[in-house]
Design a protein around this motif. Structure first.
Motif, PDB file in Angstrom:
ATOM      1  N   ASN A   1     -96.691  44.094  28.454  1.00 53.23           N
ATOM      2  CA  ASN A   1     -95.471  43.481  29.001  1.00 53.23           C
ATOM      3  C   ASN A   1     -95.193  42.138  28.350  1.00 53.23           C
ATOM      4  O   ASN A   1     -94.053  41.816  28.004  1.00 53.23           O
ATOM      5  N   SER A   2     -96.234  41.339  28.155  1.00 52.07           N
ATOM      6  CA  SER A   2     -96.090  40.030  27.525  1.00 52.07           C
ATOM      7  C   SER A   2     -95.625  40.169  26.076  1.00 52.07           C
ATOM      8  O   SER A   2     -94.740  39.438  25.627  1.00 52.07           O
ATOM      9  N   LEU A   3     -96.229  41.090  25.344  1.00 56.22           N
ATOM     10  CA  LEU A   3     -95.836  41.296  23.942  1.00 56.22           C
ATOM     11  C   LEU A   3     -94.392  41.795  23.844  1.00 56.22           C
ATOM     12  O   LEU A   3     -93.642  41.360  22.974  1.00 56.22           O
ATOM     13  N   TYR A   4     -94.014  42.684  24.737  1.00 55.68           N
ATOM     14  CA  TYR A   4     -92.654  43.202  24.753  1.00 55.68           C
ATOM     15  C   TYR A   4     -91.645  42.075  24.984  1.00 55.68           C
ATOM     16  O   TYR A   4     -90.614  42.006  24.320  1.00 55.68           O
ATOM     17  N   ARG A   5     -91.975  41.162  25.911  1.00 55.46           N
ATOM     18  CA  ARG A   5     -91.071  40.026  26.177  1.00 55.46           C
ATOM     19  C   ARG A   5     -90.953  39.108  24.963  1.00 55.46           C
ATOM     20  O   ARG A   5     -89.960  38.399  24.817  1.00 55.46           O
ATOM     21  N   ARG A   6     -91.951  39.099  24.086  1.00 56.72           N
ATOM     22  CA  ARG A   6     -91.918  38.283  22.872  1.00 56.72           C
ATOM     23  C   ARG A   6     -91.251  39.014  21.707  1.00 56.72           C
ATOM     24  O   ARG A   6     -91.238  38.528  20.589  1.00 56.72           O
TER      25      ARG A   6
ATOM     26  N   SER B   1    -119.326  39.143  16.962  1.00 59.04           N
ATOM     27  CA  SER B   1    -118.845  40.508  16.790  1.00 59.04           C
ATOM     28  C   SER B   1    -117.517  40.503  16.031  1.00 59.04           C
ATOM     29  O   SER B   1    -116.878  39.463  15.881  1.00 59.04           O
ATOM     30  N   ARG B   2    -117.109  41.646  15.582  1.00 56.22           N
ATOM     31  CA  ARG B   2    -115.855  41.781  14.834  1.00 56.22           C
ATOM     32  C   ARG B   2    -114.691  41.892  15.820  1.00 56.22           C
ATOM     33  O   ARG B   2    -114.056  42.930  15.952  1.00 56.22           O
ATOM     34  N   GLN B   3    -114.449  40.788  16.500  1.00 54.19           N
ATOM     35  CA  GLN B   3    -113.402  40.740  17.506  1.00 54.19           C
ATOM     36  C   GLN B   3    -112.698  39.394  17.419  1.00 54.19           C
ATOM     37  O   GLN B   3    -113.334  38.364  17.224  1.00 54.19           O
ATOM     38  N   ILE B   4    -111.384  39.425  17.588  1.00 52.11           N
ATOM     39  CA  ILE B   4    -110.540  38.227  17.460  1.00 52.11           C
ATOM     40  C   ILE B   4    -109.575  38.168  18.638  1.00 52.11           C
ATOM     41  O   ILE B   4    -109.080  39.196  19.092  1.00 52.11           O
ATOM     42  N   GLU B   5    -109.282  36.973  19.092  1.00 53.42           N
ATOM     43  CA  GLU B   5    -108.151  36.736  19.993  1.00 53.42           C
ATOM     44  C   GLU B   5    -106.982  36.448  19.065  1.00 53.42           C
ATOM     45  O   GLU B   5    -106.911  35.384  18.443  1.00 53.42           O
ATOM     46  N   GLY B   6    -106.092  37.412  18.886  1.00 50.31           N
ATOM     47  CA  GLY B   6    -105.018  37.296  17.896  1.00 50.31           C
ATOM     48  C   GLY B   6    -103.854  36.467  18.376  1.00 50.31           C
ATOM     49  O   GLY B   6    -103.443  36.556  19.526  1.00 50.31           O
TER      50      GLY B   6
ATOM     51  N   PHE C   1     -95.662  36.993  16.782  1.00 50.05           N
ATOM     52  CA  PHE C   1     -96.484  36.002  17.464  1.00 50.05           C
ATOM     53  C   PHE C   1     -96.799  36.499  18.865  1.00 50.05           C
ATOM     54  O   PHE C   1     -95.924  36.999  19.566  1.00 50.05           O
ATOM     55  N   SER C   2     -98.052  36.325  19.268  1.00 50.46           N
ATOM     56  CA  SER C   2     -98.468  36.833  20.571  1.00 50.46           C
ATOM     57  C   SER C   2     -98.283  35.841  21.701  1.00 50.46           C
ATOM     58  O   SER C   2     -98.268  36.205  22.857  1.00 50.46           O
ATOM     59  N   GLY C   3     -98.220  34.565  21.362  1.00 51.58           N
ATOM     60  CA  GLY C   3     -98.087  33.547  22.404  1.00 51.58           C
ATOM     61  C   GLY C   3     -99.399  33.133  23.004  1.00 51.58           C
ATOM     62  O   GLY C   3     -99.442  32.409  23.984  1.00 51.58           O
TER      63      GLY C   3
END
Length: 133
Positions: free
Chosen positions: A80-85, A109-114, A126-128
């Motif tokens: 929902n957040s990505l859709y609003r952006r 680990s191979r993980q990112i907060e994008g 942009f994810s915000g």
């Protein structure tokens, strides 16, 4: 009847406490899982995009240091957040080449907060989230 009313009142109070406290258990700061003092950029090919709430996940196949492919997982806010952006499901097709910028996982680990996805044509989403948002 007084005992039954006391029981219902106590049961109602317990249920209300559980239901009102539930959202607090699910919400957490990104600083718990991601290193807020560093930033990372990866480039690779989209394997999958999971549009979910409360968090969406992008899987990217990246060429590792040894030349072998590595699967990286990129966490974003909810669908929902990505859709609003302005994000749409057809924006992230499997096989598209992308560069992702964000915060690395604290545990290595191979993980990112994008926070940004850039495509080969220069277009960005942009994810915000992240430190600069």
């Amino acid at each position: 009847m007084g005992t039954m009313n006391a029981f219902r009142t106590a049961l109602g109070a317990v249920l209300a406490g559980v239901l009102l406290g539930f959202p607090a258990f699910g919400h957490h700061s990104i600083a718990l899982q991601y290193d807020m003092t560093r930033e990372i950029t990866i480039s690779g090919r989209i394997v999958e995009m999971e549009w979910r709430n409360p968090h969406s996940w992008l899987s990217v196949e990246v060429e590792g240091e040894t030349g072998r492919p590595e699967l990286w997982r990129v966490e974003f806010g909810g669908a929902n957040s990505l859709y609003r952006r302005g994000w749409r499901q057809d924006d992230l097709p499997v096989g598209a080449e992308v560069t992702v910028h964000g915060l690395p996982s604290r545990d290595g680990s191979r993980q990112i907060e994008g926070d940004e996805v850039t495509f080969a044509d220069g277009r960005s989403l942009f994810s915000g989230s992240g430190p600069n948002q």
